[in-house]
Design an enzyme around this catalytic site. Structure first.
Site, short mmCIF file in Angstrom:
data_model
loop_
_atom_site.label_atom_id
_atom_site.label_comp_id
_atom_site.label_asym_id
_atom_site.label_seq_id
_atom_site.Cartn_x
_atom_site.Cartn_y
_atom_site.Cartn_z
CG ASP A 15 0.56 -13.17 9.04
OD1 ASP A 15 0.63 -14.41 9.02
OD2 ASP A 15 1.47 -12.45 9.49
CB SER A 16 0.10 -13.35 13.73
OG SER A 16 1.32 -13.55 13.04
CE1 TYR A 47 -2.24 -13.31 16.86
CE2 TYR A 47 -3.21 -14.97 15.44
CZ TYR A 47 -3.29 -13.75 16.07
OH TYR A 47 -4.42 -12.98 15.92
N GLY A 48 3.23 -17.18 17.42
CA GLY A 48 4.03 -18.42 17.41
C GLY A 48 4.22 -19.07 18.76
CB CYS A 78 -0.94 -16.75 10.14
SG CYS A 78 0.00 -17.00 11.63
CB THR A 80 1.08 -19.72 14.11
OG1 THR A 80 2.47 -19.56 13.79
CG2 THR A 80 0.94 -20.11 15.55
CD GLU A 163 6.80 -8.71 13.35
OE1 GLU A 163 6.44 -7.67 13.91
OE2 GLU A 163 6.08 -9.35 12.56
CB CYS A 197 7.23 -19.10 9.56
SG CYS A 197 6.92 -17.53 10.39
CB THR A 198 3.98 -15.52 6.58
OG1 THR A 198 3.79 -15.18 7.96
CG2 THR A 198 2.85 -16.41 6.13
CG HIS A 199 7.58 -13.03 9.98
ND1 HIS A 199 6.28 -13.37 10.20
CD2 HIS A 199 7.75 -11.78 10.50
CE1 HIS A 199 5.68 -12.38 10.85
NE2 HIS A 199 6.54 -11.41 11.03
N1 DGL Z 1 2.84 -15.44 10.65
C1 DGL Z 1 3.27 -16.48 11.55
C2 DGL Z 1 3.41 -17.81 10.82
O1 DGL Z 1 3.37 -17.88 9.62
C3 DGL Z 1 4.54 -16.15 12.27
C4 DGL Z 1 4.48 -14.93 13.13
C5 DGL Z 1 3.95 -15.12 14.54
O2 DGL Z 1 4.56 -15.87 15.34
O3 DGL Z 1 2.97 -14.48 14.82
O4 DGL Z 1 3.56 -18.83 11.42
#
Ligand code: DGL
Length: 278
Positions: A15-16, A47-48, A78, A80, A163, A197-199
């Site tokens: 994941d990012s 990464y988004g 992730c 993204t 975050e 999105c994983t968050h």
């Molecule tokens: N983990 C990313 C996702 O699931 C989100 C976090 C990021 O923007 O890096 O899309």
């Protein structure tokens, strides 16, 4: 870039940053017997908001790193990275690196699971700017369910809120309401909502409160875990190569203390973390 392959047998989860821990948690619940390596590119997250080229390059570096640490199977947890890098890696890079290794993403299994979750056929997708702009969910949903309508909403503030430990704060209430309202004002018939999105599972309770009661709010962890279990059943040649020690190594490109601190929000337990450079 030359990959120095090694043979281990842990399943790589990339994941990012921290978000993929919501996927890892479910993978370990459903498939506790396997060994895992979790890699978070925290130093370069989020990464988004990054371009296709950059997300692709960073993701390929992460995949190579996990291959070099023995993973034969890597899950891009992730969205993204799944949206912007998965296809190119599968089609262009894997045949060159090692055609017997696999990289799987989270979008396809999530969309497959949508079939029996919507009655109206109008599906909401909330994700990072990158995921929404890529149109990956729209394309995948169109392919599997041509009668469905996809309505998307980018939620650029949700990842920074999580975050920065603000998921329980009032600012989070404001931004959850803002993006949920923006989504439903596009189409009020939405009855299945993908948190793509994983968050976002960390904001689940707040999102649930803002969304009409009859809407199914879908998180991905259990879906991805069930899909991996199914994949391993259908691919015994891969399953045999996954080692079964029940362990998990955590690696981050950032400071390990910082990772341990935030990982608690996602896992509810302290973890030992190694710093790595990609
Ligand atoms: N983990 C990313 C996702 O699931 C989100 C976090 C990021 O923007 O890096 O899309």
């Amino acid at each position: 870039m030359k990959t120095v392959l090694s043979d281990g047998g842990a399943i790589g989860v990339f994941d990012s940053g921290y978000g993929g821990l919501t996927i890892l948690r479910e993978l370990r619940r459903v498939l506790p017997q396997y060994d895992y390596i979790y890699l978070g590119d925290n130093a370069r997250a989020p990464y988004g908001s990054r371009s296709f080229d950059v997300v692709y390059r960073f993701t390929l570096e992460a995949v190579n790193f996990l291959f070099e640490h023995g993973c034969r199977l890597v899950i891009l947890a992730c969205n993204t990275a799944s949206a912007k890098a998965l296809r190119t890696i599968q089609q262009n890079d894997l045949p060159r690196i090692d055609a017997s290794r696999r990289v799987l993403g989270v979008i396809r299994p999530t969309v497959e699971a949508l079939g029996n979750r919507s009655r109206t056929g109008v599906v909401g997708v909330m994700g990072t700017d990158g995921t929404v702009r890529s149109g990956s969910y729209d394309m995948e949903i169109e392919k599997l369910y041509p009668d469905f309508t996809t309505v998307s909403q980018a939620c650029p503030m949700w990842v920074p809120i999580v975050e920065n430990h603000e998921a329980d704060g009032e600012g989070a209430d404001y931004f959850v309401r803002k993006y949920v309202d923006a989504l439903f004002s596009q189409d009020s018939r939405i009855d299945a909502l993908v948190l793509a999105c994983t968050h976002y599972p960390i904001l689940y309770d707040k999102i649930r409160r803002c969304v009409p009661e009859d809407v199914d709010v879908i998180t991905q962890g259990d879906i991805v875990a069930e899909s991996l279990a199914d994949y391993l059943r259908r691919h015994p040649e891969m399953e045999e190569r996954c080692t079964r020690g029940g362990s998990c190594r955590y690696m981050t490109t950032e400071n390990p203390d910082k990772f341990t601190d935030l990982a608690r929000i996602f896992l509810n337990e302290p973890v030992a973390v190694e710093h790595v450079d990609l």
